[in-house]
Design a protein around this motif. Structure first.
Motif, short mmCIF file in Angstrom:
data_model
loop_
_atom_site.label_atom_id
_atom_site.label_comp_id
_atom_site.label_asym_id
_atom_site.label_seq_id
_atom_site.Cartn_x
_atom_site.Cartn_y
_atom_site.Cartn_z
N VAL A 127 0.83 -1.21 0.25
CA VAL A 127 0.13 0.12 -0.11
C VAL A 127 0.78 1.19 0.14
O VAL A 127 2.24 0.94 0.19
CB VAL A 127 -0.74 -0.02 1.04
CG1 VAL A 127 -1.59 -1.21 1.06
CG2 VAL A 127 -0.09 0.01 2.67
N CYS A 128 0.19 2.36 -0.25
CA CYS A 128 0.95 3.61 -0.31
C CYS A 128 0.29 4.60 0.58
O CYS A 128 -1.26 4.58 0.85
CB CYS A 128 0.90 4.31 -1.59
SG CYS A 128 1.74 5.95 -1.74
N THR A 129 0.70 5.54 1.33
CA THR A 129 0.20 6.56 2.20
C THR A 129 -0.92 7.30 1.39
O THR A 129 -1.71 7.84 2.06
CB THR A 129 1.35 7.44 2.73
OG1 THR A 129 1.97 7.91 1.77
CG2 THR A 129 2.12 6.62 3.97
N CYS A 130 -0.67 7.41 0.30
CA CYS A 130 -1.90 8.12 -0.64
C CYS A 130 -3.17 7.30 -0.68
O CYS A 130 -3.95 8.21 -1.45
CB CYS A 130 -1.54 8.43 -2.02
SG CYS A 130 -1.48 7.17 -3.17
N GLY A 131 -3.35 6.00 -0.06
CA GLY A 131 -4.57 5.30 -0.47
C GLY A 131 -4.47 4.23 -1.60
O GLY A 131 -5.42 3.66 -1.57
N ALA A 132 -3.52 4.41 -2.25
CA ALA A 132 -3.47 3.38 -3.56
C ALA A 132 -2.97 1.91 -2.90
O ALA A 132 -2.42 2.01 -1.96
CB ALA A 132 -2.58 3.83 -4.51
N THR A 133 -3.62 0.85 -3.64
CA THR A 133 -3.33 -0.44 -3.25
C THR A 133 -2.85 -1.15 -4.31
O THR A 133 -3.28 -1.11 -5.36
CB THR A 133 -4.53 -1.19 -2.69
OG1 THR A 133 -5.20 -0.27 -1.34
CG2 THR A 133 -4.41 -2.69 -2.02
N VAL A 146 7.20 1.32 -5.96
CA VAL A 146 7.08 2.77 -6.10
C VAL A 146 5.30 2.87 -6.55
O VAL A 146 5.02 2.22 -7.48
CB VAL A 146 7.86 3.30 -7.38
CG1 VAL A 146 7.66 4.87 -7.19
CG2 VAL A 146 9.18 3.03 -6.84
N CYS A 147 4.70 3.91 -5.94
CA CYS A 147 3.48 4.05 -6.36
C CYS A 147 3.29 4.85 -7.58
O CYS A 147 3.76 5.70 -7.84
CB CYS A 147 2.86 4.97 -5.07
SG CYS A 147 1.02 5.45 -5.53
N ASP A 148 2.56 4.24 -8.51
CA ASP A 148 2.06 4.72 -9.75
C ASP A 148 1.58 6.13 -9.63
O ASP A 148 1.71 6.94 -10.52
CB ASP A 148 0.98 3.90 -10.55
CG ASP A 148 1.61 2.70 -10.83
OD1 ASP A 148 2.68 2.25 -10.85
OD2 ASP A 148 0.76 1.63 -11.44
N ARG A 149 0.50 6.39 -8.61
CA ARG A 149 -0.07 7.36 -8.56
C ARG A 149 0.59 8.44 -8.03
O ARG A 149 0.39 9.96 -8.40
CB ARG A 149 -1.45 7.13 -7.69
CG ARG A 149 -2.58 8.06 -7.94
CD ARG A 149 -3.85 7.75 -7.28
NE ARG A 149 -3.75 7.78 -5.83
CZ ARG A 149 -5.03 7.24 -4.99
NH1 ARG A 149 -6.13 6.83 -5.81
NH2 ARG A 149 -4.70 7.49 -3.85
N CYS A 150 1.47 8.52 -6.99
CA CYS A 150 1.99 9.67 -6.44
C CYS A 150 3.67 9.43 -6.30
O CYS A 150 4.34 10.47 -5.86
CB CYS A 150 1.66 9.80 -5.02
SG CYS A 150 2.18 8.81 -3.91
N GLY A 151 4.12 8.37 -6.70
CA GLY A 151 5.68 8.20 -6.68
C GLY A 151 6.33 7.67 -5.35
O GLY A 151 7.73 7.71 -5.36
ZN ZN Z 1 0.62 6.93 -3.70
#
Ligand code: ZN
Ligand code: ADP
Ligand code: ADP
Length: 213
Positions: A127-133, A146-151
């Motif tokens: 998971v990412c702290t931005c909420g993406a899973t 690495v998160c696709d949405r926020c890096g």
């Molecule tokens: Zn993220």
């Protein structure tokens, strides 16, 4: 439009809520994410103890979190609730809170997935702290870790251990599953087969939501 996502841990509530929130342009409210963001405060650290053991955080805390969140202006056109309610008292409180805001629940989507599949999903969840899973195999990020949405860097949740997952499934059956009949009685429940691909589930959810919108 207010949509509740019901279903055991790992059924895909967060994944589907994110997709639906983008399509409908209404906020995705994950009580698990709100609790995790509160770690480091006195209330957050108390909650973390329950969460790491795979137990539910007390109703009084959750009800006050949701009351505060739903009264924010961005919820005026509705929201997607992911992980709340998880008990009958939380569900009763929710209908009171919404009634006070001249709103109601429009639909409850119950995502059903067999236990064996839930364990496979949660053991490799990232998971990412931005909420993406993400999932290491079923839904990997474009660049590993690495998160696709926020890096930002992805991490594994402290409660995605085998022991905590097993306990969460027991708690789900005892405390949360009664909500299926609760919402069936109120003619709000739609059952979704959550064992298919993320895209197939998302298409079915979109069809159901469009019909009710
Ligand atoms: Zn993220
Ligand atoms: P929940 O919010 O209900 O606990 P998540 O959305 O976090 O569930 O999903 C749990 C894990 O399973 C994540 O790793 C996610 O990427 C993965 N996942 C979600 N939906 C599916 C699906 N339909 N098929 C396979 N894996 C999925
Ligand atoms: P999952 O994705 O596994 O369903 P969540 O992120 O929704 O998990 O929730 C993680 C943990 O946060 C839960 O196991 C529980 O301890 C706590 N929690 C989240 N929402 C609630 C709630 N509505 N009532 C009580 N505890 C909650």
């Amino acid at each position: 439009m207010n949509i509740v996502l019901l279903g055991p841990p790992g059924s895909g509530k967060g994944t589907q809520a994110t997709l639906l929130s983008e399509k409908l342009g209404i906020p995705h409210i994950s009580t698990g994410d709100i609790l995790r963001r509160s770690f480091g405060t006195e209330q957050g650290d108390r909650a973390a103890g329950y969460m790491n053991r795979g137990e539910l955080v007390p109703d009084s805390i959750l009800i006050s979190i949701v009351r505060d969140r739903l009264s924010q202006p961005d919820c005026r056109a509705g929201c997607i609730l992911d992980g709340y309610p998880r008990t009958i008292p939380q569900a009763d409180a929710l209908s009171h809170i919404l009634a006070g805001l001249n709103q109601k629940i429009d639909i409850v989507l119950d995502i059903e997935v067999p236990d064996s599949e839930l364990i496979a999903r949660l053991s490799s969840r990232r998971v990412c702290t931005c909420g993406a899973t993400y999932h290491l195999i079923f839904n990997p990020p474009q660049n590993p870790g690495v998160c696709d949405r926020c890096g930002k860097a992805l991490y594994q949740r402290d409660d995605d251990t085998e022991e905590s997952v097993r306990n969460r499934l027991i708690v789900y059956k005892k405390e949360t599953q009664p909500l299926i009949d609760y919402y069936k009685d109120r003619k709000l429940l739609v059952t979704i087969d959550g064992s298919r691909s993320i895209e197939q589930i998302s298409e079915e959810i979109w069809a159901v939501v469009s019909e009710n919108n």
